[in-house]
Design a protein around this motif. Structure first.
Motif, PDB file in Angstrom:
ATOM      1  N   LEU A  33     -29.613   0.890  98.639  1.00  0.00           N
ATOM      2  CA  LEU A  33     -28.448   1.812  98.220  1.00  0.00           C
ATOM      3  C   LEU A  33     -29.030   3.145  97.929  1.00  0.00           C
ATOM      4  CD1 LEU A  33     -25.545   1.899  97.272  1.00  0.00           C
ATOM      5  CD2 LEU A  33     -26.308   1.363  95.172  1.00  0.00           C
ATOM      6  N   ALA A  34     -30.029   3.484  97.249  1.00  0.00           N
ATOM      7  CA  ALA A  34     -30.547   5.001  97.052  1.00  0.00           C
ATOM      8  C   ALA A  34     -31.011   5.344  98.351  1.00  0.00           C
ATOM      9  CB  ALA A  34     -31.710   4.722  96.130  1.00  0.00           C
ATOM     10  N   VAL A  35     -31.656   4.769  99.347  1.00  0.00           N
ATOM     11  CA  VAL A  35     -32.078   5.248 100.556  1.00  0.00           C
ATOM     12  C   VAL A  35     -30.670   5.747 101.336  1.00  0.00           C
ATOM     13  CG1 VAL A  35     -33.358   4.706 102.668  1.00  0.00           C
ATOM     14  CG2 VAL A  35     -34.251   4.308 100.618  1.00  0.00           C
ATOM     15  N   ARG A  36     -29.700   5.018 101.318  1.00  0.00           N
ATOM     16  CA  ARG A  36     -28.582   5.109 102.092  1.00  0.00           C
ATOM     17  C   ARG A  36     -27.882   6.315 101.463  1.00  0.00           C
ATOM     18  NH1 ARG A  36     -23.906   2.558 104.460  1.00  0.00           N
ATOM     19  NH2 ARG A  36     -24.935   0.439 104.643  1.00  0.00           N
ATOM     20  N   TRP A  37     -28.136   6.476 100.205  1.00  0.00           N
ATOM     21  CA  TRP A  37     -27.096   7.819  99.433  1.00  0.00           C
ATOM     22  C   TRP A  37     -28.102   9.341  99.831  1.00  0.00           C
ATOM     23  CZ3 TRP A  37     -27.081   5.770  93.703  1.00  0.00           C
ATOM     24  CH2 TRP A  37     -26.037   5.003  93.815  1.00  0.00           C
ATOM     25  N   ALA A  82     -32.223  18.280  92.237  1.00  0.00           N
ATOM     26  CA  ALA A  82     -31.993  19.422  91.580  1.00  0.00           C
ATOM     27  C   ALA A  82     -32.613  20.062  90.514  1.00  0.00           C
ATOM     28  CB  ALA A  82     -30.582  19.825  91.678  1.00  0.00           C
ATOM     29  N   ASP A  83     -32.672  21.082  90.134  1.00  0.00           N
ATOM     30  CA  ASP A  83     -33.472  21.517  88.879  1.00  0.00           C
ATOM     31  C   ASP A  83     -32.878  21.037  87.704  1.00  0.00           C
ATOM     32  OD1 ASP A  83     -34.921  23.628  90.332  1.00  0.00           O
ATOM     33  OD2 ASP A  83     -33.689  25.206  89.816  1.00  0.00           O
ATOM     34  N   GLN A  84     -31.634  20.539  87.972  1.00  0.00           N
ATOM     35  CA  GLN A  84     -30.938  19.722  86.603  1.00  0.00           C
ATOM     36  C   GLN A  84     -31.365  18.388  86.577  1.00  0.00           C
ATOM     37  OE1 GLN A  84     -29.504  21.708  89.134  1.00  0.00           O
ATOM     38  NE2 GLN A  84     -27.302  22.012  88.664  1.00  0.00           N
ATOM     39  N   GLY A  85     -31.943  17.846  87.798  1.00  0.00           N
ATOM     40  CA  GLY A  85     -32.200  16.135  87.825  1.00  0.00           C
ATOM     41  C   GLY A  85     -31.567  15.987  89.099  1.00  0.00           C
ATOM     42  N   ALA A  86     -31.637  14.305  89.133  1.00  0.00           N
ATOM     43  CA  ALA A  86     -30.985  13.754  90.418  1.00  0.00           C
ATOM     44  C   ALA A  86     -29.433  14.065  90.383  1.00  0.00           C
ATOM     45  CB  ALA A  86     -31.415  12.133  90.244  1.00  0.00           C
ATOM     46  N   MET A  87     -28.868  14.313  91.318  1.00  0.00           N
ATOM     47  CA  MET A  87     -27.546  14.640  91.660  1.00  0.00           C
ATOM     48  C   MET A  87     -26.936  13.420  92.618  1.00  0.00           C
ATOM     49  SD  MET A  87     -27.178  18.564  91.305  1.00  0.00           S
ATOM     50  CE  MET A  87     -25.524  18.485  91.337  1.00  0.00           C
ATOM     51  N   LEU A  88     -25.909  13.157  92.603  1.00  0.00           N
ATOM     52  CA  LEU A  88     -25.128  12.418  93.419  1.00  0.00           C
ATOM     53  C   LEU A  88     -23.834  12.789  93.638  1.00  0.00           C
ATOM     54  CD1 LEU A  88     -24.954   9.560  95.010  1.00  0.00           C
ATOM     55  CD2 LEU A  88     -24.066   8.346  93.313  1.00  0.00           C
ATOM     56  N   ASP A  89     -23.524  13.115  94.938  1.00  0.00           N
ATOM     57  CA  ASP A  89     -22.230  13.652  95.051  1.00  0.00           C
ATOM     58  C   ASP A  89     -22.067  15.126  94.504  1.00  0.00           C
ATOM     59  OD1 ASP A  89     -21.427  11.613  96.989  1.00  0.00           O
ATOM     60  OD2 ASP A  89     -20.738  10.311  95.428  1.00  0.00           O
ATOM     61  N   ASN A  90     -22.928  15.673  94.327  1.00  0.00           N
ATOM     62  CA  ASN A  90     -23.075  17.030  93.605  1.00  0.00           C
ATOM     63  C   ASN A  90     -22.524  16.973  92.222  1.00  0.00           C
ATOM     64  OD1 ASN A  90     -23.480  18.676  95.897  1.00  0.00           O
ATOM     65  ND2 ASN A  90     -21.237  18.559  96.577  1.00  0.00           N
ATOM     66  N   GLN A  91     -22.754  15.754  91.482  1.00  0.00           N
ATOM     67  CA  GLN A  91     -22.521  15.379  90.156  1.00  0.00           C
ATOM     68  C   GLN A  91     -23.975  15.097  89.429  1.00  0.00           C
ATOM     69  OE1 GLN A  91     -19.801  16.067  88.356  1.00  0.00           O
ATOM     70  NE2 GLN A  91     -19.088  16.829  90.170  1.00  0.00           N
ATOM     71  N   VAL A  92     -24.625  15.790  88.534  1.00  0.00           N
ATOM     72  CA  VAL A  92     -25.837  15.546  87.863  1.00  0.00           C
ATOM     73  C   VAL A  92     -25.649  13.798  87.300  1.00  0.00           C
ATOM     74  CG1 VAL A  92     -27.445  16.133  85.912  1.00  0.00           C
ATOM     75  CG2 VAL A  92     -26.055  17.918  87.277  1.00  0.00           C
ATOM     76  N   LEU A  93     -26.399  13.194  87.637  1.00  0.00           N
ATOM     77  CA  LEU A  93     -26.458  11.747  87.247  1.00  0.00           C
ATOM     78  C   LEU A  93     -27.053  11.595  85.831  1.00  0.00           C
ATOM     79  CD1 LEU A  93     -28.122   9.886  90.292  1.00  0.00           C
ATOM     80  CD2 LEU A  93     -25.998   9.257  89.319  1.00  0.00           C
TER      81      LEU A  93
END
Length: 216
Positions: free
Chosen positions: A183-187, A196-207
């Motif tokens: 799933l993570a590899v697909r994403w 990103a500098d803020q951390g891991a981001m999924l669909d432009n949202q910080v997780l």
């Protein structure tokens, strides 16, 4: 249109998570492409899994190198020959040097058999039982210089049962590993996941700090 995402997978053993990735790509339309599988052990069964799937393989025996820096330098050269967008650690039993980690910053994923930040290192299932935890699980994270300490992408949570042994708990956690790693590899391959500098981001949202949580 999703562009091809070349992936190099590093293994040391049986390669069950590698197999889950291969199956995800061949059966579920995962846009990632495993360009190569590299092992530090010539007897790793994961090499056979890769060859059976028509994937290029290579072996770099760490014992043939004078120290971790020399090994990691050769490993970088071997990996980069396949022009990967992502490097996946799938049971790769080597502690990586800062130079290696920084070379692949933002494109290096690992899976760990605990709900990080709990139980970094080894013997995670036994440690969860000894602590009397009611929940256990596994975590996919971006790799940083801190061992098992990079930003979390996704965690799968399993209940700890009253009659669990370390072996039975490990078996259920492994089943979840085989779901969340593809799933993570697909994403990542779809361009949805990035560091990103803020951390891991999924669909432009910080997780959140725990990553995306999946409960079973």
């Amino acid at each position: 249109m999703t562009t091809q995402c070349n992936v190099v997978v590093l293994i040391s053993g049986s390669g069950s998570n590698l197999q889950a990735l291969i199956d995800s790509i061949t059966q579920n339309g995962n846009p990632a492409r495993i360009a190569a599988v590299i092992s530090n052990r010539a007897d790793a069964y994961g090499l056979t899994r890769a060859q059976n799937a028509g994937i290029a393989t290579a072996v770099l025996d760490h014992k043939q190198f004078d120290g971790r820096e020399a090994f990691d330098s050769a490993l970088i050269e071997a990996i980069d020959a396949f022009d990967p967008q992502l490097v996946v650690l799938a049971g790769f039993m080597r502690i990586l040097t800062p130079g290696f980690v920084n070379h692949y910053s933002g494109r290096l994923l690992n899976i760990h058999p605990s709900l990080l930040p709990k139980y970094k290192g080894l013997h995670t299932h036994q440690r969860a039982l000894e602590s009397g935890d009611s929940e256990h699980g596994c975590s996919v994270h971006f790799v940083t210089e801190e061992l098992d300490g990079g930003p979390l992408v996704v965690q799968a949570v399993v209940p700890v049962l009253a009659d669990d042994s370390a072996e039975s708990l490990a078996q259920r956690v492994h089943g979840q590993e085989h779901l969340i790693y593809p799933l993570a590899v697909r994403w990542f391959a779809e361009g949805r996941l990035r560091l990103a500098d803020q951390g891991a981001m999924l669909d432009n949202q910080v997780l959140p700090s725990s990553g995306h949580l999946i409960r079973t």
